[in-house]
Design an enzyme around this catalytic site. Structure first.
Site, PDB file in Angstrom:
ATOM      1  N   CYS A  31       0.843  -1.206   0.000  1.00  0.00           N
ATOM      2  CA  CYS A  31       0.000   0.000   0.000  1.00  0.00           C
ATOM      3  C   CYS A  31       0.878   1.255   0.000  1.00  0.00           C
ATOM      4  CB  CYS A  31      -0.909  -0.013   1.220  1.00  0.00           C
ATOM      5  SG  CYS A  31      -2.019   1.406   1.264  1.00  0.00           S
ATOM      6  N   CYS A  64       0.464   4.601   6.987  1.00  0.00           N
ATOM      7  CA  CYS A  64      -0.153   4.447   8.315  1.00  0.00           C
ATOM      8  C   CYS A  64       0.835   3.716   9.221  1.00  0.00           C
ATOM      9  CB  CYS A  64      -1.458   3.670   8.208  1.00  0.00           C
ATOM     10  SG  CYS A  64      -2.548   4.311   6.914  1.00  0.00           S
ATOM     11  N   CYS A 110       0.500  -0.015  10.297  1.00  0.00           N
ATOM     12  CA  CYS A 110       0.059  -1.003   9.321  1.00  0.00           C
ATOM     13  C   CYS A 110       1.204  -1.782   8.657  1.00  0.00           C
ATOM     14  CB  CYS A 110      -0.775  -0.322   8.241  1.00  0.00           C
ATOM     15  SG  CYS A 110      -1.426  -1.530   7.064  1.00  0.00           S
ATOM     16  N   CYS A 151     -16.556  -9.032   5.342  1.00  0.00           N
ATOM     17  CA  CYS A 151     -15.879  -7.779   5.014  1.00  0.00           C
ATOM     18  C   CYS A 151     -14.663  -8.064   4.131  1.00  0.00           C
ATOM     19  CB  CYS A 151     -15.400  -7.086   6.283  1.00  0.00           C
ATOM     20  SG  CYS A 151     -16.683  -6.900   7.508  1.00  0.00           S
ATOM     21  N   CYS A 177     -19.418  -5.966   3.376  1.00  0.00           N
ATOM     22  CA  CYS A 177     -18.721  -4.747   3.789  1.00  0.00           C
ATOM     23  C   CYS A 177     -17.422  -4.706   2.991  1.00  0.00           C
ATOM     24  CB  CYS A 177     -18.430  -4.803   5.282  1.00  0.00           C
ATOM     25  SG  CYS A 177     -17.472  -3.388   5.892  1.00  0.00           S
ATOM     26  N   CYS A 206     -19.213   2.133   8.455  1.00  0.00           N
ATOM     27  CA  CYS A 206     -18.466   1.480   9.526  1.00  0.00           C
ATOM     28  C   CYS A 206     -17.241   2.361   9.748  1.00  0.00           C
ATOM     29  CB  CYS A 206     -18.068   0.072   9.091  1.00  0.00           C
ATOM     30  SG  CYS A 206     -16.948  -0.741  10.237  1.00  0.00           S
ATOM     31  N   ARG A 241     -17.807  -2.392  17.734  1.00  0.00           N
ATOM     32  CA  ARG A 241     -17.074  -3.643  17.477  1.00  0.00           C
ATOM     33  C   ARG A 241     -15.735  -3.666  18.199  1.00  0.00           C
ATOM     34  NH1 ARG A 241     -16.734  -4.109  11.941  1.00  0.00           N
ATOM     35  NH2 ARG A 241     -18.816  -4.983  12.047  1.00  0.00           N
TER      36      ARG A 241
HETATM   37  S1  SF4 Z   1      -4.137   0.956   6.916  1.00  0.00           S
HETATM   38 FE1  SF4 Z   1      -2.552  -0.120   5.699  1.00  0.00          FE
HETATM   39  S2  SF4 Z   1      -3.666  -0.832   3.912  1.00  0.00           S
HETATM   40 FE2  SF4 Z   1      -4.944   0.724   4.843  1.00  0.00          FE
HETATM   41  S3  SF4 Z   1      -4.385   2.648   3.860  1.00  0.00           S
HETATM   42 FE3  SF4 Z   1      -3.069   2.499   5.679  1.00  0.00          FE
HETATM   43  S4  SF4 Z   1      -1.187   1.494   4.927  1.00  0.00           S
HETATM   44 FE4  SF4 Z   1      -2.781   1.140   3.381  1.00  0.00          FE
END
Ligand code: SF4
Length: 328
Positions: free
Chosen positions: A67, A71, A74, A111, A142, A202, A274
């Site tokens: 990705c 984040c 993540c 989901c 979802c 959600c 949740r």
């Molecule tokens: S949480 Fe992970 S998968 Fe989702 S946008 Fe952020 S880096 Fe990408």
């Protein structure tokens, strides 16, 4: 907040769903003595839900890793080396195998998550086919695919999508500490497109990322002041994954987590709250307190995208011990 003043605030919360919660009021709820807070949360919970029922969802990563977003929590971000290789979008047949298994294990909602900043239109076509096919199995659907345009949200709605997950993650003030590749307003815009398209929302957040209680208050305030409360509010405990910037974050105490659940329940009384990521490391007692505080949904199945989750048998045993049953 004195108990007398607090009584009127909570009583008004009991009488109608509010969208004007102030940070001061939310902070006062966090500050309540623990038994008082749980009593209030449970009282409100019983007004809107059967406290013995838990909604069960299963989450499948339909496109993993690589990705472009950063984040900090993540392992799927291409910015970090967390040992999650970038995969391709799963085939429809492979998704259906997982959806059938989820249904026979007792899930009512399926989901599908994809590690994208936002879906390309060509990929969205495939996801829409998945949504249609999963719905035909009799499951609610979802998806969580990143930021959407208004047209993409409408397209998902036409394919029959029931819920779209898009978390606010934390307070507006702390957001920049966790993510730099997008801003809070981007999230709010996608939420608006989803809501306008007629898809249930959600939307929740993550705690234990190094934020302060003031940030947790700010996160709940942001959620509870949305024009319509999200139908589903996932409250995640950070799953600390090696290779991500938050790998060594000290854990948040369980009582503060339970408090966050209780305050979410009181401020968003009609929403399903949740208990999401982080359950694998949570004791049965902490989870029981979360249910008492008004959590009434879990993710079921051994994986949450790429991180661990309790095995189905462990959850079944816990639900039996607590006398809880799946929500229809
Ligand atoms: S949480 Fe992970 S998968 Fe989702 S946008 Fe952020 S880096 Fe990408």
């Amino acid at each position: 907040m004195s108990l007398a003043a607090d009584d009127s605030a909570v009583l008004s919360g009991l009488c109608h769903v509010r969208h004007d919660w102030t940070r001061t009021e939310i902070g006062a709820l966090f500050d309540l003595p623990f038994p008082e807070l749980l009593f209030r949360a449970q009282s409100i919970h019983r007004r809107y839900f059967d406290p013995t029922e838990v909604q069960i969802s299963t989450l499948l990563s339909i496109k993993t890793g690589g990705c472009p977003e950063d984040c900090a929590y993540c392992p799927q971000s291409a910015h970090y080396d967390a040992g999650v290789p970038a995969g391709r979008l799963m085939t429809l047949d492979a998704v259906l195998v997982e959806a059938r298994a989820a249904k026979s294990a007792g899930a009512s909602r399926f989901c599908m998550g994809a590690a994208w900043r936002s879906p390309k239109d060509r990929d969205l076509e495939h996801v829409c086919e998945m949504v249609e096919a999963v719905k035909e199995l009799g499951l609610e659907t979802c998806a969580t695919l990143g930021m959407l345009t208004a047209a993409q949200a409408r397209k998902l709605k036409r394919s029959g999508l029931d819920y779209y997950n898009h978390n606010l993650d934390t307070s507006p003030e702390f957001y920049g500490e966790i993510i730099t590749t997008r801003v809070y307003q981007d999230r709010l815009e996608t939420l608006e497109y989803v809501r306008d398209a007629g898809i249930h929302v959600c939307c929740g957040g993550i705690v234990g990322m190094g934020e302060t209680r003031v940030d947790r208050i700010g996160m709940i305030a942001a959620l509870a002041s949305l024009p319509v409360h999200p139908e589903s509010v996932p409250i995640n405990m950070l799953a600390r994954v090696a290779g991500t910037p938050l790998a060594d974050q000290p854990p948040l105490g369980p009582f503060e987590f339970v408090r966050t659940i209780a305050v979410a329940r009181i401020t968003m009384p009609r929403s399903v709250v949740r208990l999401s990521a982080g359950r694998e490391d949570m004791s049965e007692e902490t989870q029981a307190l979360c249910f008492l505080a008004g959590a009434n949904s879990i993710f079921y199945g051994p994986k949450l995208l790429t991180t661990g989750n309790p095995e189905r048998d462990r959850d079944r045993v816990l639900m039996d011990k607590l006398g809880l049953s799946p929500m229809e």
